[in-house]
Design a protein around this motif. Sequence first.
Motif, PDB file in Angstrom:
ATOM      1  N   TYR A 123       0.819  -1.207   0.000  1.00  0.00           N
ATOM      2  CA  TYR A 123       0.000   0.000   0.000  1.00  0.00           C
ATOM      3  C   TYR A 123       0.859   1.266   0.000  1.00  0.00           C
ATOM      4  N   ASP A 124       2.031   1.205   0.608  1.00  0.00           N
ATOM      5  CA  ASP A 124       2.962   2.337   0.493  1.00  0.00           C
ATOM      6  C   ASP A 124       3.360   2.545  -0.972  1.00  0.00           C
TER       7      ASP A 124
ATOM      8  N   ALA B 234      -5.800   8.334  -7.009  1.00  0.00           N
ATOM      9  CA  ALA B 234      -6.188   9.687  -7.378  1.00  0.00           C
ATOM     10  C   ALA B 234      -7.457  10.110  -6.633  1.00  0.00           C
ATOM     11  N   ARG B 235      -8.379   9.185  -6.480  1.00  0.00           N
ATOM     12  CA  ARG B 235      -9.622   9.482  -5.747  1.00  0.00           C
ATOM     13  C   ARG B 235      -9.328   9.793  -4.282  1.00  0.00           C
ATOM     14  N   GLN B 236      -8.390   9.050  -3.687  1.00  0.00           N
ATOM     15  CA  GLN B 236      -8.033   9.314  -2.294  1.00  0.00           C
ATOM     16  C   GLN B 236      -7.401  10.702  -2.151  1.00  0.00           C
ATOM     17  N   LYS B 237      -6.610  11.099  -3.136  1.00  0.00           N
ATOM     18  CA  LYS B 237      -6.013  12.449  -3.121  1.00  0.00           C
ATOM     19  C   LYS B 237      -7.090  13.515  -3.242  1.00  0.00           C
TER      20      LYS B 237
ATOM     21  N   VAL C  99      -3.224   9.841   1.185  1.00  0.00           N
ATOM     22  CA  VAL C  99      -2.907   9.056   2.376  1.00  0.00           C
ATOM     23  C   VAL C  99      -1.507   9.455   2.797  1.00  0.00           C
ATOM     24  N   ARG C 100      -1.387   9.994   3.997  1.00  0.00           N
ATOM     25  CA  ARG C 100      -0.069  10.447   4.444  1.00  0.00           C
ATOM     26  C   ARG C 100       0.715   9.336   5.131  1.00  0.00           C
ATOM     27  N   GLU C 101       0.008   8.307   5.637  1.00  0.00           N
ATOM     28  CA  GLU C 101       0.705   7.225   6.327  1.00  0.00           C
ATOM     29  C   GLU C 101      -0.155   5.966   6.338  1.00  0.00           C
ATOM     30  N   VAL C 102       0.514   4.816   6.243  1.00  0.00           N
ATOM     31  CA  VAL C 102      -0.141   3.514   6.401  1.00  0.00           C
ATOM     32  C   VAL C 102       0.496   2.850   7.619  1.00  0.00           C
TER      33      VAL C 102
ATOM     34  N   ALA D  61      -4.159  -8.939   7.246  1.00  0.00           N
ATOM     35  CA  ALA D  61      -3.409  -7.802   7.760  1.00  0.00           C
ATOM     36  C   ALA D  61      -4.390  -6.655   8.009  1.00  0.00           C
ATOM     37  N   PHE D  62      -4.360  -6.095   9.198  1.00  0.00           N
ATOM     38  CA  PHE D  62      -5.214  -4.977   9.555  1.00  0.00           C
ATOM     39  C   PHE D  62      -4.366  -3.709   9.486  1.00  0.00           C
ATOM     40  N   LEU D  63      -4.711  -2.835   8.548  1.00  0.00           N
ATOM     41  CA  LEU D  63      -3.956  -1.610   8.324  1.00  0.00           C
ATOM     42  C   LEU D  63      -4.813  -0.398   8.656  1.00  0.00           C
ATOM     43  N   LEU D  64      -4.147   0.706   8.980  1.00  0.00           N
ATOM     44  CA  LEU D  64      -4.818   1.970   9.223  1.00  0.00           C
ATOM     45  C   LEU D  64      -4.296   2.984   8.218  1.00  0.00           C
ATOM     46  N   PHE D  65      -5.207   3.520   7.403  1.00  0.00           N
ATOM     47  CA  PHE D  65      -4.855   4.574   6.462  1.00  0.00           C
ATOM     48  C   PHE D  65      -5.080   5.905   7.169  1.00  0.00           C
ATOM     49  N   CYS D  66      -4.036   6.697   7.308  1.00  0.00           N
ATOM     50  CA  CYS D  66      -4.139   8.030   7.894  1.00  0.00           C
ATOM     51  C   CYS D  66      -4.151   9.030   6.740  1.00  0.00           C
ATOM     52  N   TYR D  67      -5.284   9.672   6.550  1.00  0.00           N
ATOM     53  CA  TYR D  67      -5.474  10.566   5.415  1.00  0.00           C
ATOM     54  C   TYR D  67      -4.922  11.963   5.697  1.00  0.00           C
ATOM     55  N   GLY D  68      -4.726  12.706   4.643  1.00  0.00           N
ATOM     56  CA  GLY D  68      -4.205  14.063   4.747  1.00  0.00           C
ATOM     57  C   GLY D  68      -5.174  15.036   5.392  1.00  0.00           C
ATOM     58  N   ASP D  69      -6.477  14.712   5.434  1.00  0.00           N
ATOM     59  CA  ASP D  69      -7.465  15.597   6.056  1.00  0.00           C
ATOM     60  C   ASP D  69      -7.744  15.201   7.503  1.00  0.00           C
ATOM     61  N   SER D  70      -6.838  14.464   8.116  1.00  0.00           N
ATOM     62  CA  SER D  70      -6.853  14.026   9.517  1.00  0.00           C
ATOM     63  C   SER D  70      -7.859  12.914   9.817  1.00  0.00           C
ATOM     64  N   LEU D  71      -8.529  12.373   8.820  1.00  0.00           N
ATOM     65  CA  LEU D  71      -9.373  11.203   9.025  1.00  0.00           C
ATOM     66  C   LEU D  71      -8.513   9.952   8.941  1.00  0.00           C
ATOM     67  N   SER D  72      -9.043   8.835   9.421  1.00  0.00           N
ATOM     68  CA  SER D  72      -8.341   7.558   9.292  1.00  0.00           C
ATOM     69  C   SER D  72      -9.369   6.469   9.004  1.00  0.00           C
ATOM     70  N   GLU D  73      -8.892   5.409   8.405  1.00  0.00           N
ATOM     71  CA  GLU D  73      -9.760   4.299   8.032  1.00  0.00           C
ATOM     72  C   GLU D  73      -9.010   2.997   8.249  1.00  0.00           C
ATOM     73  N   GLU D  74      -9.681   2.040   8.862  1.00  0.00           N
ATOM     74  CA  GLU D  74      -9.093   0.720   9.089  1.00  0.00           C
ATOM     75  C   GLU D  74      -9.521  -0.203   7.950  1.00  0.00           C
ATOM     76  N   VAL D  75      -8.553  -0.890   7.358  1.00  0.00           N
ATOM     77  CA  VAL D  75      -8.849  -1.817   6.270  1.00  0.00           C
ATOM     78  C   VAL D  75      -8.240  -3.181   6.584  1.00  0.00           C
ATOM     79  N   VAL D  76      -8.854  -4.215   6.040  1.00  0.00           N
ATOM     80  CA  VAL D  76      -8.349  -5.576   6.182  1.00  0.00           C
ATOM     81  C   VAL D  76      -7.852  -6.024   4.819  1.00  0.00           C
ATOM     82  N   VAL D  77      -6.617  -6.501   4.779  1.00  0.00           N
ATOM     83  CA  VAL D  77      -6.020  -6.959   3.535  1.00  0.00           C
ATOM     84  C   VAL D  77      -5.805  -8.470   3.638  1.00  0.00           C
ATOM     85  N   PRO D  78      -6.571  -9.271   2.890  1.00  0.00           N
ATOM     86  CA  PRO D  78      -6.336 -10.715   2.895  1.00  0.00           C
ATOM     87  C   PRO D  78      -5.046 -11.028   2.139  1.00  0.00           C
ATOM     88  N   MET D  79      -4.205 -11.859   2.732  1.00  0.00           N
ATOM     89  CA  MET D  79      -2.911 -12.200   2.160  1.00  0.00           C
ATOM     90  C   MET D  79      -2.812 -13.716   2.012  1.00  0.00           C
TER      91      MET D  79
END
Length: 130
Positions: A36-37, A74-77, A83-86, A102-120
């Motif tokens: 994701y980075d 592009a949509r996230q931007k 996304v400033r940090e994963v 894998a449970f990841l946290l997307f930290c967005y540039g507008d100070s929101l965050s979202e938890e996502v699950v990535v099946p591996m």
Amino acid sequence: MRKAFLACICAVAAMCLSCSEKKAEYTAGHAAKEYYDMLFAGDYAGFTDAMFFPDSIPETYRSQLVANAAMFAARQKEVHNGVREVQILDCKTDTASSTAQAFLLFCYGDSLSEEVVVPMTRHNGKWLMR
């Protein structure tokens, strides 16, 4: 004396097994974060190549997946200033089936965050996204 020695050996073996399982979780979670980075840094082809396909896919389909990854980033931007940090929150591994979540946290540039699950899934010794 013999029972104490046997108990000590069993304890050491249990600790070794638990450490190897943690290492597998660590690897799957860090692989998901790395992918994701790559996506949010603009490496859309690298992100697409990190997906598991049991068979080869046609180049036209692969190019559509790369374009889809670019549109997602592009949509996230556009919506969240990117996304400033994963961050890795957790990772659960099923060693019997060589899969993980894998449970990841997307930290967005507008100070929101979202938890996502990535099946591996583990394929040829490498963790790939399903």
